[in-house]
Structure formats: C-alpha cells, structure tokens
Design a protein around this motif. Structure first.
Motif, PDB file in Angstrom:
ATOM      1  N   LEU A 221       0.837  -1.206   0.000  1.00  0.00           N
ATOM      2  CA  LEU A 221       0.000   0.000   0.000  1.00  0.00           C
ATOM      3  C   LEU A 221       0.873   1.258   0.000  1.00  0.00           C
ATOM      4  O   LEU A 221       0.612   2.212  -0.744  1.00  0.00           O
ATOM      5  CB  LEU A 221      -0.926   0.009   1.222  1.00  0.00           C
ATOM      6  CG  LEU A 221      -2.185  -0.844   1.129  1.00  0.00           C
ATOM      7  CD1 LEU A 221      -2.905  -0.861   2.468  1.00  0.00           C
ATOM      8  CD2 LEU A 221      -3.125  -0.332   0.037  1.00  0.00           C
ATOM      9  N   ASP A 222       1.901   1.249   0.829  1.00  0.00           N
ATOM     10  CA  ASP A 222       2.818   2.395   0.861  1.00  0.00           C
ATOM     11  C   ASP A 222       3.511   2.581  -0.483  1.00  0.00           C
ATOM     12  O   ASP A 222       3.708   3.714  -0.950  1.00  0.00           O
ATOM     13  CB  ASP A 222       3.869   2.202   1.966  1.00  0.00           C
ATOM     14  CG  ASP A 222       3.281   2.361   3.372  1.00  0.00           C
ATOM     15  OD1 ASP A 222       2.202   2.990   3.490  1.00  0.00           O
ATOM     16  OD2 ASP A 222       3.896   1.862   4.329  1.00  0.00           O
ATOM     17  N   THR A 223       3.876   1.458  -1.107  1.00  0.00           N
ATOM     18  CA  THR A 223       4.521   1.535  -2.428  1.00  0.00           C
ATOM     19  C   THR A 223       3.564   2.100  -3.466  1.00  0.00           C
ATOM     20  O   THR A 223       3.955   2.937  -4.299  1.00  0.00           O
ATOM     21  CB  THR A 223       4.989   0.132  -2.871  1.00  0.00           C
ATOM     22  OG1 THR A 223       5.935  -0.370  -1.920  1.00  0.00           O
ATOM     23  CG2 THR A 223       5.641   0.190  -4.246  1.00  0.00           C
ATOM     24  N   HIS A 224       2.308   1.686  -3.419  1.00  0.00           N
ATOM     25  CA  HIS A 224       1.310   2.179  -4.371  1.00  0.00           C
ATOM     26  C   HIS A 224       1.047   3.672  -4.169  1.00  0.00           C
ATOM     27  O   HIS A 224       0.843   4.413  -5.135  1.00  0.00           O
ATOM     28  CB  HIS A 224       0.002   1.408  -4.223  1.00  0.00           C
ATOM     29  CG  HIS A 224       0.120  -0.047  -4.544  1.00  0.00           C
ATOM     30  ND1 HIS A 224       1.110  -0.551  -5.356  1.00  0.00           N
ATOM     31  CD2 HIS A 224      -0.646  -1.124  -4.164  1.00  0.00           C
ATOM     32  CE1 HIS A 224       0.969  -1.860  -5.478  1.00  0.00           C
ATOM     33  NE2 HIS A 224      -0.082  -2.230  -4.752  1.00  0.00           N
ATOM     34  N   VAL A 225       1.045   4.097  -2.919  1.00  0.00           N
ATOM     35  CA  VAL A 225       0.859   5.529  -2.633  1.00  0.00           C
ATOM     36  C   VAL A 225       1.998   6.333  -3.255  1.00  0.00           C
ATOM     37  O   VAL A 225       1.779   7.357  -3.907  1.00  0.00           O
ATOM     38  CB  VAL A 225       0.797   5.779  -1.112  1.00  0.00           C
ATOM     39  CG1 VAL A 225       0.914   7.276  -0.814  1.00  0.00           C
ATOM     40  CG2 VAL A 225      -0.509   5.241  -0.543  1.00  0.00           C
ATOM     41  N   ALA A 226       3.231   5.863  -3.047  1.00  0.00           N
ATOM     42  CA  ALA A 226       4.395   6.560  -3.599  1.00  0.00           C
ATOM     43  C   ALA A 226       4.337   6.603  -5.129  1.00  0.00           C
ATOM     44  O   ALA A 226       4.629   7.638  -5.747  1.00  0.00           O
ATOM     45  CB  ALA A 226       5.684   5.892  -3.126  1.00  0.00           C
ATOM     46  N   GLU A 227       3.953   5.486  -5.750  1.00  0.00           N
ATOM     47  CA  GLU A 227       3.885   5.433  -7.209  1.00  0.00           C
ATOM     48  C   GLU A 227       2.787   6.350  -7.742  1.00  0.00           C
ATOM     49  O   GLU A 227       2.973   7.033  -8.766  1.00  0.00           O
ATOM     50  CB  GLU A 227       3.639   3.999  -7.663  1.00  0.00           C
ATOM     51  CG  GLU A 227       3.517   3.822  -9.174  1.00  0.00           C
ATOM     52  CD  GLU A 227       4.776   4.185  -9.921  1.00  0.00           C
ATOM     53  OE1 GLU A 227       4.675   4.457 -11.135  1.00  0.00           O
ATOM     54  OE2 GLU A 227       5.866   4.206  -9.299  1.00  0.00           O
ATOM     55  N   THR A 228       1.650   6.381  -7.068  1.00  0.00           N
ATOM     56  CA  THR A 228       0.552   7.252  -7.508  1.00  0.00           C
ATOM     57  C   THR A 228       0.952   8.723  -7.411  1.00  0.00           C
ATOM     58  O   THR A 228       0.645   9.519  -8.301  1.00  0.00           O
ATOM     59  CB  THR A 228      -0.706   6.993  -6.658  1.00  0.00           C
ATOM     60  OG1 THR A 228      -1.066   5.621  -6.748  1.00  0.00           O
ATOM     61  CG2 THR A 228      -1.872   7.844  -7.156  1.00  0.00           C
ATOM     62  N   ARG A 229       1.627   9.089  -6.342  1.00  0.00           N
ATOM     63  CA  ARG A 229       2.120  10.473  -6.225  1.00  0.00           C
ATOM     64  C   ARG A 229       3.097  10.801  -7.360  1.00  0.00           C
ATOM     65  O   ARG A 229       3.076  11.907  -7.909  1.00  0.00           O
ATOM     66  CB  ARG A 229       2.805  10.671  -4.869  1.00  0.00           C
ATOM     67  CG  ARG A 229       1.877  10.602  -3.668  1.00  0.00           C
ATOM     68  CD  ARG A 229       2.659  10.883  -2.378  1.00  0.00           C
ATOM     69  NE  ARG A 229       1.863  10.647  -1.194  1.00  0.00           N
ATOM     70  CZ  ARG A 229       1.021  11.518  -0.657  1.00  0.00           C
ATOM     71  NH1 ARG A 229       0.873  12.704  -1.217  1.00  0.00           N
ATOM     72  NH2 ARG A 229       0.348  11.227   0.435  1.00  0.00           N
ATOM     73  N   LYS A 230       3.921   9.829  -7.707  1.00  0.00           N
ATOM     74  CA  LYS A 230       4.884  10.031  -8.793  1.00  0.00           C
ATOM     75  C   LYS A 230       4.172  10.247 -10.119  1.00  0.00           C
ATOM     76  O   LYS A 230       4.556  11.141 -10.905  1.00  0.00           O
ATOM     77  CB  LYS A 230       5.799   8.811  -8.872  1.00  0.00           C
ATOM     78  CG  LYS A 230       6.864   8.894  -9.950  1.00  0.00           C
ATOM     79  CD  LYS A 230       7.731   7.635  -9.943  1.00  0.00           C
ATOM     80  CE  LYS A 230       8.766   7.675 -11.062  1.00  0.00           C
ATOM     81  NZ  LYS A 230       9.595   6.434 -11.062  1.00  0.00           N
ATOM     82  N   VAL A 231       3.123   9.467 -10.373  1.00  0.00           N
ATOM     83  CA  VAL A 231       2.358   9.611 -11.621  1.00  0.00           C
ATOM     84  C   VAL A 231       1.678  10.972 -11.672  1.00  0.00           C
ATOM     85  O   VAL A 231       1.671  11.639 -12.710  1.00  0.00           O
ATOM     86  CB  VAL A 231       1.308   8.481 -11.739  1.00  0.00           C
ATOM     87  CG1 VAL A 231       0.405   8.715 -12.936  1.00  0.00           C
ATOM     88  CG2 VAL A 231       2.012   7.132 -11.876  1.00  0.00           C
ATOM     89  N   LEU A 232       1.112  11.392 -10.548  1.00  0.00           N
ATOM     90  CA  LEU A 232       0.452  12.702 -10.500  1.00  0.00           C
ATOM     91  C   LEU A 232       1.452  13.837 -10.746  1.00  0.00           C
ATOM     92  O   LEU A 232       1.148  14.799 -11.461  1.00  0.00           O
ATOM     93  CB  LEU A 232      -0.216  12.900  -9.138  1.00  0.00           C
ATOM     94  CG  LEU A 232      -1.468  12.058  -8.856  1.00  0.00           C
ATOM     95  CD1 LEU A 232      -1.886  12.223  -7.406  1.00  0.00           C
ATOM     96  CD2 LEU A 232      -2.605  12.447  -9.793  1.00  0.00           C
ATOM     97  N   LYS A 233       2.614  13.708 -10.180  1.00  0.00           N
ATOM     98  CA  LYS A 233       3.637  14.746 -10.353  1.00  0.00           C
ATOM     99  C   LYS A 233       4.108  14.831 -11.795  1.00  0.00           C
ATOM    100  O   LYS A 233       4.328  15.922 -12.330  1.00  0.00           O
ATOM    101  CB  LYS A 233       4.830  14.469  -9.428  1.00  0.00           C
ATOM    102  CG  LYS A 233       5.891  15.555  -9.466  1.00  0.00           C
ATOM    103  CD  LYS A 233       7.005  15.258  -8.471  1.00  0.00           C
ATOM    104  CE  LYS A 233       8.070  16.352  -8.497  1.00  0.00           C
ATOM    105  NZ  LYS A 233       9.164  16.073  -7.522  1.00  0.00           N
TER     106      LYS A 233
END
Length: 287
Positions: A221-233
C-alpha cells in the motif's frame, strides 16, 4: 500537470461579414472521440479541426459546435468591373461612329456579363479567421481542463494521505493484536483445563501469525501511494495509469480485510475501500 476530461469553452467572433461562435465541451471517455457540428459552407474545415484536436487531446468525448450568421444584406452590394466597362464603351462608341446610329445604351452595357457583380463574401478568408478563433477556443478549453485537473489532483492527494494514515494505523496495531490473540488462546485453554505443551502453543501462534500477517500488504500500500504520487507529479495523459493503480490498491485492501481478526483492522480496511473508491471515481475524469 494533469487534465480533466470534463470541460467547456466558448469564443465569439464579430466582424463585418457577421458573427460566429465556437463551443467545445467534453466528458470522460476511454479514447478520444470527436463530434463536429458545422454549417454546410464550412464542412471543408472538418479534417483540419479533427487534426488540431488530435494533436492536443488524448482522451475524452469532445463535441464541437460552430454557429455562424452573415450580416443581413452582406452580399447584396454591386461592384463594377471598370476596366471591362471602359473597354466595352470604347468598342461600342467606335461601332456607333462607324454605323452612324444613336447614342450608347448604358443599361444594355451594364447587362453585359461581368460588368456588374454582387460583392460575395470571401468564404475562404472567413474560414481562415474562424480557424484562428478555433485555436484560441481550444486554448481556453485546455485551461479549463487544467483547472479542473488541479482540483482532481488535490482531492486524490488528500485520499492518498488517508490511505497512508490507515496503513500506519494497521502497522502500529498489529503487535497488540497478536498479543491479544495469544492471550485469548491461553484463556480458552485455561477454560477447558487442558494442558498443552508450550512448544505446541508457540507453534499454533506462529501459524496464526502467518495467517494474520499483513505487513506485506501494508508495505505494498505504501509503495502504491508513492507510485501514484509520482504519476500525478509527472502529469500528462495519466488517467489509464492511475486507474491501474486503483486496481492494485483494491487488491491489497481486499487481502487486508480477509486477514482481519480485529474490529479495528476491519474498520481500517473498510475506510481504505472508501478512500480508494473515491479516488477511482475521480480518476475516471482524468485524461
């Protein structure tokens, strides 16, 4: 920067020839679909309009409407071809002199083809002007998409913060839950006054701990959160990627719920599902 697929823009044109207005609106769609409604005299612009949209948009159902109105009597003014009229007068006077007949009939002269012509509007020039205004309308349309995209991004980031908070809560509660489960097992054994080998109890606890272990799900879940933030950025046309990330989030939350033996963990899993669904609904509108 991310862009919403839902937006609207309008631009008006006023000129000597009349007035026109462009309207562009769009809603979410898996692919890019364009629908054009143009007056018959501007059908030739359709390929250029579609090409302009394809170059600047990636997804969405886009509807384009052009309203066009000529000024009343805009094409009724008569123009004289003076050069042709002068040549005709010269030739006619020469013939009259040779023939020795009456005066030149000017009415007949004006009826000669090409002497008088209606001042028709230059539709090519108008079309060029309309294309320029269309590009301007698309600019406004993209600005509206970007503005809506910023609002969507803010909402998604807030939900990501919530996911991180719930994941941290579950991680912090697991040691207490494991100790509670150990005590619960000992209490049951005491109730039935059954003595068990301490080694067997420990073995049972290990097996139970393996079934209850959600550390891997929390880490993902933490990894998915980090990846989603990266995609948004990174921005751009990222809607499909974000939709895939929501599937991954759902997988982990479902596994977490299935392993839960505590009301606290169950409540956290339910909250995760709510947060993920809220994100998924909004991501459907992202280009």
């Amino acid at each position: 920067m991310i862009h919403s697929m839902t937006a609207y823009a309008r631009s008006d044109v006023k000129a000597d020839w009349g007035s026109a207005s462009w309207e562009i609106r769009s809603v979410n769609q898996r692919y890019l679909e364009t629908y054009l409604r143009l007056p018959e005299q501007f059908r030739s612009l359709e390929p250029m309009l579609r090409d302009r949209l394809r170059k600047r948009l990636a997804r969405g159902k886009v509807e384009v409407n052009l309203r066009f109105e000529l000024t009343e009597n805009a094409g009724d003014t008569l123009q004289m071809n003076e050069k042709l009229a002068a040549q005709l007068i010269e030739k006619a006077q020469h013939l009259h002199t040779m023939a020795g007949i009456g005066q030149l009939n000017l009415v007949e002269l004006m009826r000669w083809p090409g002497v008088l012509e209606a001042n028709e509007q230059d539709m090519d020039a108008i079309g060029k002007e309309l294309l320029e205004k269309f590009d301007e309308t698309v600019d406004h349309f993209l600005e509206a998409r970007a503005s809506e995209g910023q609002a969507l991004e803010k909402m998604i980031v807030e939900r990501l913060d919530g996911v991180t908070e719930q994941a941290a809560f579950v991680r912090g509660r697991m040691p207490q839950i494991m100790e509670w489960q150990r005590q619960k097992l000992n209490d049951r054994l005491a109730e039935v006054k059954e003595e068990m080998d301490p080694g067997r109890i420990e073995q049972e606890m290990i097996l139970l701990a393996q079934k209850m272990d959600v550390a891997e799900e929390i880490d993902r879940l933490d990894t998915h959160v980090a990846e989603t933030r990266k995609v948004l950025k990174k921005g751009g046309a990222c809607g499909r990627r974000l939709d895939f990330m929501m599937q991954e989030f759902n997988r982990e939350s479902n596994t977490l719920a299935s392993k839960s033996i505590s009301t606290d963990i169950t409540a956290a899993a339910v909250e995760l599902k709510v947060l993920i669904e809220q994100m998924r609904e909004q991501i459907q509108n992202i280009e």
